[in-house]
Write a protein that holds these residues in place. Structure first.
Motif, mmCIF file in Angstrom:
data_model
loop_
_atom_site.group_PDB
_atom_site.id
_atom_site.type_symbol
_atom_site.label_atom_id
_atom_site.label_comp_id
_atom_site.label_asym_id
_atom_site.label_seq_id
_atom_site.Cartn_x
_atom_site.Cartn_y
_atom_site.Cartn_z
ATOM 1 N N ALA A 27 -73.121 42.716 -35.461
ATOM 2 C CA ALA A 27 -72.949 43.861 -36.358
ATOM 3 C C ALA A 27 -71.469 44.199 -36.516
ATOM 4 C CB ALA A 27 -73.717 45.066 -35.807
ATOM 5 N N LEU A 28 -70.716 44.113 -35.435
ATOM 6 C CA LEU A 28 -69.275 44.370 -35.487
ATOM 7 C C LEU A 28 -68.582 43.345 -36.380
ATOM 8 C CD1 LEU A 28 -67.421 46.464 -33.996
ATOM 9 C CD2 LEU A 28 -66.859 44.613 -32.409
ATOM 10 N N SER A 29 -68.991 42.092 -36.242
ATOM 11 C CA SER A 29 -68.394 41.038 -37.048
ATOM 12 C C SER A 29 -68.678 41.221 -38.538
ATOM 13 C CB SER A 29 -68.919 39.670 -36.585
ATOM 14 O OG SER A 29 -68.429 38.621 -37.382
ATOM 15 N N LEU A 30 -69.858 41.742 -38.871
ATOM 16 C CA LEU A 30 -70.220 41.959 -40.266
ATOM 17 C C LEU A 30 -69.544 43.199 -40.852
ATOM 18 C CD1 LEU A 30 -74.044 41.226 -39.988
ATOM 19 C CD2 LEU A 30 -72.368 39.801 -41.170
ATOM 20 N N SER A 31 -69.175 44.145 -39.996
ATOM 21 C CA SER A 31 -68.677 45.427 -40.476
ATOM 22 C C SER A 31 -67.157 45.552 -40.431
ATOM 23 C CB SER A 31 -69.296 46.564 -39.651
ATOM 24 O OG SER A 31 -68.758 47.805 -40.003
ATOM 25 N N VAL A 32 -66.520 45.013 -39.403
ATOM 26 C CA VAL A 32 -65.105 45.285 -39.136
ATOM 27 C C VAL A 32 -64.240 44.138 -39.639
ATOM 28 C CG1 VAL A 32 -63.394 45.699 -37.335
ATOM 29 C CG2 VAL A 32 -65.681 46.697 -37.150
ATOM 30 N N ARG B 255 -68.862 37.276 -44.701
ATOM 31 C CA ARG B 255 -68.973 37.601 -43.275
ATOM 32 C C ARG B 255 -70.258 37.103 -42.627
ATOM 33 N NH1 ARG B 255 -66.263 43.693 -42.890
ATOM 34 N NH2 ARG B 255 -64.201 43.034 -43.678
ATOM 35 N N LEU B 256 -71.343 37.005 -43.373
ATOM 36 C CA LEU B 256 -72.578 36.492 -42.777
ATOM 37 C C LEU B 256 -72.427 35.023 -42.367
ATOM 38 C CD1 LEU B 256 -75.492 36.847 -41.932
ATOM 39 C CD2 LEU B 256 -76.183 36.357 -44.291
ATOM 40 N N VAL C 155 -61.139 40.925 -33.049
ATOM 41 C CA VAL C 155 -59.809 41.326 -32.578
ATOM 42 C C VAL C 155 -58.724 40.657 -33.420
ATOM 43 C CG1 VAL C 155 -58.177 41.152 -30.654
ATOM 44 C CG2 VAL C 155 -60.555 41.823 -30.231
ATOM 45 N N GLY C 156 -58.902 39.370 -33.720
ATOM 46 C CA GLY C 156 -57.925 38.667 -34.536
ATOM 47 C C GLY C 156 -57.804 39.220 -35.947
#
Length: 362
Positions: free
Chosen positions: A54-59, A89-90, A326-327
């Motif tokens: 979820a973080l990867s899809l949102s941030v 992102r998906l 983070v990157g």
């Protein structure tokens, strides 16, 4: 006793007998608290994996609220944010999950097989072999398609794994000899890759982001094409948990427990080759994931490969996805490739492991 390995001679007789009674588990005397925590820890890892996804899809450089993330997943590209989620992102997140699982499992298999706490696809030259083969395919043979260089990556990973073990002395290899051989092979292959790219500037430009390891800009179709290799390697690695447990007691005891040490070694190398070759072909060489995660989860799950491997398969993509996020945010509007982030984290852990006085007693 002359036929027993050093590991088995050090093992208490009671532990060896318990292993015969409990199906090749290397830690039959595990505390009841650890046995009770193992399922809960694995469930917690699954929850963390969902949160990391979820973080990867949102941030990112463009933040997207979670409700719009959900719309992008369920309704498709109906607006700008939903399009970013669905089209960019998906695929990036799914590739991160698949590649993280592959690298974590490969590292766990290598550490369990060699009894080497420093074993990692990056440290032992496997990723460098896959990388060198891909650059060779692109620069010298003019390969332009993913299907073309996927098999070069697998072949390069296999050759590097065999070469490192041969240089280290195969069965007589110690953790230090394996680490030195892997470092030497990685350095030589890295020099070859850099030299080839400097001679072919077009190849250098095409391979720039891939060579440092990145999830950015990867087409979801790449994952579909690599999926058979990654799936085969994952199934094979998980299926090797019991025989690898038996081999922890030495070859003679492994045979008495029904395991075939020679076949187990060959299948383990095959699993690592499939996992690292497929993962490297998709994202480039990403190091230290297979080194960090097994050490992080062993205090909870113990050395039993039947638990260690599933733990690594769940927690490794968590590390990779969080490193990728983070990157994205530390240097906006640019991004730092995930391979650089994991290398910085892994370098600190590697120094810590080398300084530990009992590093060779895994």
């Amino acid at each position: 006793m002359s036929g027993l390995s050093a590991v088995e001679r050090r093992a208490p007789a009671a532990s060896r007998e318990a292993s015969r009674d409990t199906g090749t588990a290397p830690d039959p005397g595990a505390p009841p608290r650890r046995r009770a925590l193992r399922p809960a820890g694995l469930l917690s890892g699954l929850v963390l994996l969902v949160a990391a996804a979820a973080l990867s899809l949102s941030v990112g450089t463009h933040h997207i609220p979670l409700d719009q993330v959900w719309d992008g997943l369920t309704r498709g590209p109906v607006g700008k944010n939903e399009t970013i989620v669905h089209d960019l992102r998906l695929p990036r997140t799914l590739i991160g999950i698949a590649v993280g699982t592959a690298l974590g499992l490969a590292g766990a298999v290598m550490q369990t097989l060699t009894r080497n706490p420093l074993a990692d696809p990056g440290l032992l030259g496997v990723n460098a072999g896959a990388s060198a083969a891909v650059v060779t395919a692109v620069s010298l043979f003019g390969v332009r398609t993913f299907q073309g260089y996927l098999w070069f990556a697998v072949a390069g990973a296999a050759v590097a794994a065999v070469l490192v073990n041969a240089l280290a002395g195969s069965r007589a290899a110690t953790p230090v000899r394996l680490a030195l051989a892997g470092t030497a092979v990685s350095a030589a292959l890295s020099g070859y890759v850099n030299g080839l790219q400097l001679l072919d500037l077009e190849a250098l430009d095409r391979m720039r982001d891939w060579d440092v390891g990145s999830l950015a800009g990867r087409d979801g179709r790449l994952l579909l094409q690599a999926a058979p290799l990654l799936l085969a390697g994952t199934v094979l690695a998980l299926g090797l948990a019991r025989p690898l447990n038996a081999m922890a007691l030495g070859d003679d005891s492994a045979r008495s427990l029904g395991a075939a040490p020679g076949r187990t070694r060959v299948l383990s190398v095959a699993a690592v080759t499939l996992l690292c070759g497929g993962a490297t072909a998709v994202c480039g060489p990403i190091g230290f994931v297979g080194l960090m995660v097994p050490h992080a989860v062993r205090p909870v799950c113990g050395p039993d490969a039947r638990w260690l491997f599933p733990y690594c398969a769940v927690f490794s993509p968590v590390l990779l996805l969080v490193s990728d996020v983070v990157g994205r945010v530390v240097a906006p509007p640019s991004e730092i490739q995930v391979g650089i982030v994991t290398a910085l984290l892994g370098g600190v852990l590697f120094i810590h492991l080398v300084k530990r006085s009992r590093v060779v007693k895994l």
